[in-house]
Design a protein around this motif. Structure first.
Motif, mmCIF file in Angstrom:
data_model
loop_
_atom_site.group_PDB
_atom_site.id
_atom_site.type_symbol
_atom_site.label_atom_id
_atom_site.label_comp_id
_atom_site.label_asym_id
_atom_site.label_seq_id
_atom_site.Cartn_x
_atom_site.Cartn_y
_atom_site.Cartn_z
ATOM 1 N N ALA A 97 26.780 36.438 70.440
ATOM 2 C CA ALA A 97 26.440 36.693 71.839
ATOM 3 C C ALA A 97 25.002 37.189 71.957
ATOM 4 C CB ALA A 97 27.403 37.705 72.436
ATOM 5 N N GLU A 98 24.597 38.029 71.043
ATOM 6 C CA GLU A 98 23.235 38.549 71.044
ATOM 7 C C GLU A 98 22.724 38.602 69.609
ATOM 8 O OE1 GLU A 98 22.661 42.137 73.316
ATOM 9 O OE2 GLU A 98 24.224 41.554 74.715
ATOM 10 N N PRO A 99 22.312 37.451 69.060
ATOM 11 C CA PRO A 99 21.850 37.463 67.671
ATOM 12 C C PRO A 99 20.574 38.284 67.529
ATOM 13 C CG PRO A 99 21.310 35.369 68.695
ATOM 14 C CD PRO A 99 22.157 36.142 69.681
ATOM 15 N N ASP A 100 20.414 38.906 66.383
ATOM 16 C CA ASP A 100 19.178 39.618 66.086
ATOM 17 C C ASP A 100 18.147 38.551 65.730
ATOM 18 O OD1 ASP A 100 17.069 41.115 65.200
ATOM 19 O OD2 ASP A 100 18.194 42.171 63.640
ATOM 20 N N VAL A 101 17.346 38.158 66.699
ATOM 21 C CA VAL A 101 16.426 37.039 66.520
ATOM 22 C C VAL A 101 15.414 37.299 65.414
ATOM 23 C CG1 VAL A 101 16.718 36.210 68.882
ATOM 24 C CG2 VAL A 101 14.873 37.817 68.364
ATOM 25 N N ARG A 102 15.206 38.560 65.059
ATOM 26 C CA ARG A 102 14.273 38.883 63.970
ATOM 27 C C ARG A 102 14.853 38.513 62.608
ATOM 28 N NH1 ARG A 102 13.991 44.953 65.308
ATOM 29 N NH2 ARG A 102 16.171 44.367 65.482
ATOM 30 N N ALA A 103 16.144 38.207 62.548
ATOM 31 C CA ALA A 103 16.804 37.900 61.278
ATOM 32 C C ALA A 103 16.880 36.396 61.006
ATOM 33 C CB ALA A 103 18.207 38.506 61.263
ATOM 34 N N TYR A 104 16.216 35.591 61.825
ATOM 35 C CA TYR A 104 16.242 34.134 61.667
ATOM 36 C C TYR A 104 14.813 33.612 61.616
ATOM 37 C CZ TYR A 104 21.136 34.635 62.756
ATOM 38 O OH TYR A 104 22.453 35.005 62.723
ATOM 39 N N VAL A 105 14.612 32.553 60.851
ATOM 40 C CA VAL A 105 13.292 31.965 60.693
ATOM 41 C C VAL A 105 13.372 30.469 60.973
ATOM 42 C CG1 VAL A 105 12.541 33.682 58.991
ATOM 43 C CG2 VAL A 105 13.637 31.575 58.201
ATOM 44 N N PRO A 106 12.245 29.846 61.339
ATOM 45 C CA PRO A 106 12.262 28.388 61.482
ATOM 46 C C PRO A 106 12.402 27.723 60.114
ATOM 47 C CG PRO A 106 10.197 29.338 62.335
ATOM 48 C CD PRO A 106 10.968 30.437 61.712
ATOM 49 N N TRP A 107 12.938 26.512 60.094
ATOM 50 C CA TRP A 107 13.139 25.762 58.853
ATOM 51 C C TRP A 107 11.830 25.640 58.072
ATOM 52 C CZ3 TRP A 107 16.926 24.418 55.790
ATOM 53 C CH2 TRP A 107 16.787 23.350 54.904
ATOM 54 N N ASP A 108 10.730 25.320 58.774
ATOM 55 C CA ASP A 108 9.449 25.147 58.091
ATOM 56 C C ASP A 108 8.990 26.442 57.421
ATOM 57 O OD1 ASP A 108 9.342 22.484 58.770
ATOM 58 O OD2 ASP A 108 8.014 22.777 60.482
ATOM 59 N N TYR A 109 9.269 27.582 58.050
ATOM 60 C CA TYR A 109 8.929 28.870 57.433
ATOM 61 C C TYR A 109 9.708 29.049 56.139
ATOM 62 C CZ TYR A 109 8.591 33.878 56.589
ATOM 63 O OH TYR A 109 8.384 35.097 56.003
ATOM 64 N N ALA A 110 11.019 28.753 56.185
ATOM 65 C CA ALA A 110 11.857 28.895 54.995
ATOM 66 C C ALA A 110 11.338 28.003 53.865
ATOM 67 C CB ALA A 110 13.317 28.561 55.322
ATOM 68 N N LEU A 111 10.991 26.746 54.190
ATOM 69 C CA LEU A 111 10.443 25.840 53.180
ATOM 70 C C LEU A 111 9.126 26.366 52.621
ATOM 71 C CD1 LEU A 111 11.054 22.339 54.819
ATOM 72 C CD2 LEU A 111 12.355 23.405 52.975
ATOM 73 N N GLY A 112 8.274 26.846 53.505
ATOM 74 C CA GLY A 112 6.980 27.388 53.073
ATOM 75 C C GLY A 112 7.135 28.621 52.203
ATOM 76 N N TYR A 113 8.122 29.449 52.518
ATOM 77 C CA TYR A 113 8.372 30.648 51.725
ATOM 78 C C TYR A 113 8.771 30.253 50.301
ATOM 79 C CZ TYR A 113 9.634 35.489 50.820
ATOM 80 O OH TYR A 113 9.682 36.765 50.322
ATOM 81 N N LEU A 114 9.684 29.282 50.190
ATOM 82 C CA LEU A 114 10.093 28.810 48.868
ATOM 83 C C LEU A 114 8.926 28.196 48.110
ATOM 84 C CD1 LEU A 114 13.570 27.174 49.591
ATOM 85 C CD2 LEU A 114 13.097 29.483 48.720
ATOM 86 N N ASP A 115 8.107 27.396 48.814
ATOM 87 C CA ASP A 115 6.947 26.795 48.183
ATOM 88 C C ASP A 115 5.989 27.873 47.680
ATOM 89 O OD1 ASP A 115 7.846 24.232 48.636
ATOM 90 O OD2 ASP A 115 6.509 23.837 50.332
ATOM 91 N N GLY A 116 5.800 28.913 48.473
ATOM 92 C CA GLY A 116 4.913 30.016 48.072
ATOM 93 C C GLY A 116 5.402 30.720 46.837
ATOM 94 N N LEU A 117 6.717 30.914 46.739
ATOM 95 C CA LEU A 117 7.274 31.560 45.560
ATOM 96 C C LEU A 117 7.057 30.727 44.306
ATOM 97 C CD1 LEU A 117 10.702 32.958 46.811
ATOM 98 C CD2 LEU A 117 8.652 34.251 46.205
ATOM 99 N N GLU A 118 7.101 29.418 44.478
ATOM 100 C CA GLU A 118 6.965 28.517 43.330
ATOM 101 C C GLU A 118 5.510 28.120 43.077
ATOM 102 O OE1 GLU A 118 9.651 25.262 43.862
ATOM 103 O OE2 GLU A 118 11.366 26.597 44.156
ATOM 104 N N GLY A 119 4.600 28.619 43.930
ATOM 105 C CA GLY A 119 3.177 28.334 43.741
ATOM 106 C C GLY A 119 2.794 26.892 43.984
ATOM 107 N N ARG A 120 3.542 26.226 44.876
ATOM 108 C CA ARG A 120 3.214 24.822 45.182
ATOM 109 C C ARG A 120 2.103 24.734 46.189
ATOM 110 N NH1 ARG A 120 9.051 22.312 46.294
ATOM 111 N NH2 ARG A 120 9.861 24.382 46.159
#
Length: 123
Positions: free
Chosen positions: A100-123
């Motif tokens: 009903a009222e999601p904590d919007v700060r706890a969700y990220v866009p798909w591209d952010y999630a992909l970029g975060y993983l890429d950053g961890l792997e140094g791509r």
């Protein structure tokens, strides 16, 4: 894994005037092509990796803007995985009601999630 316990009770259960009874039945799900199947498998791998990496950092899932209803939709990692698994099995994904009222700060866009993983792997 079955997520039926996460679903709210159907407010029209047992009601002969259930509005859904007037909808056309879904005949079948169009099978995925080999290319689509490979993409879903890759996306599922990514979702699982995102959950492993981002959930401990407080990120519950992803969000996106829905052009049909013009609102943001928030999906937990497990719901995303369940939807993808349903596609791989040739089934329709279960309908998932958002909080009903999601904590919007706890969700990220798909591209952010992909970029975060890429950053961890140094791509």
């Amino acid at each position: 894994m079955n997520y039926d316990s996460m679903m709210p009770r159907d407010p029209f259960e047992g009601d002969p005037n259930d509005p859904a009874s007037f909808l056309d039945a879904e005949d079948s799900v169009t099978p995925l092509s080999d290319e689509e199947r490979a993409q879903v498998i890759e996306d599922l791998r990514i979702v699982r990796e995102c959950k492993a990496v981002l959930a401990p950092r407080g990120m519950r899932g992803i969000y996106f803007f829905c052009e049909d209803c013009e609102i943001m939709h928030y999906y937990d990692w497990d719901i995303m995985a369940a939807n993808m698994l349903a596609s791989l099995k040739g089934e329709l994904a279960a309908v998932h009601e958002p909080s009903a009222e999601p904590d919007v700060r706890a969700y990220v866009p798909w591209d952010y999630a992909l970029g975060y993983l890429d950053g961890l792997e140094g791509r």
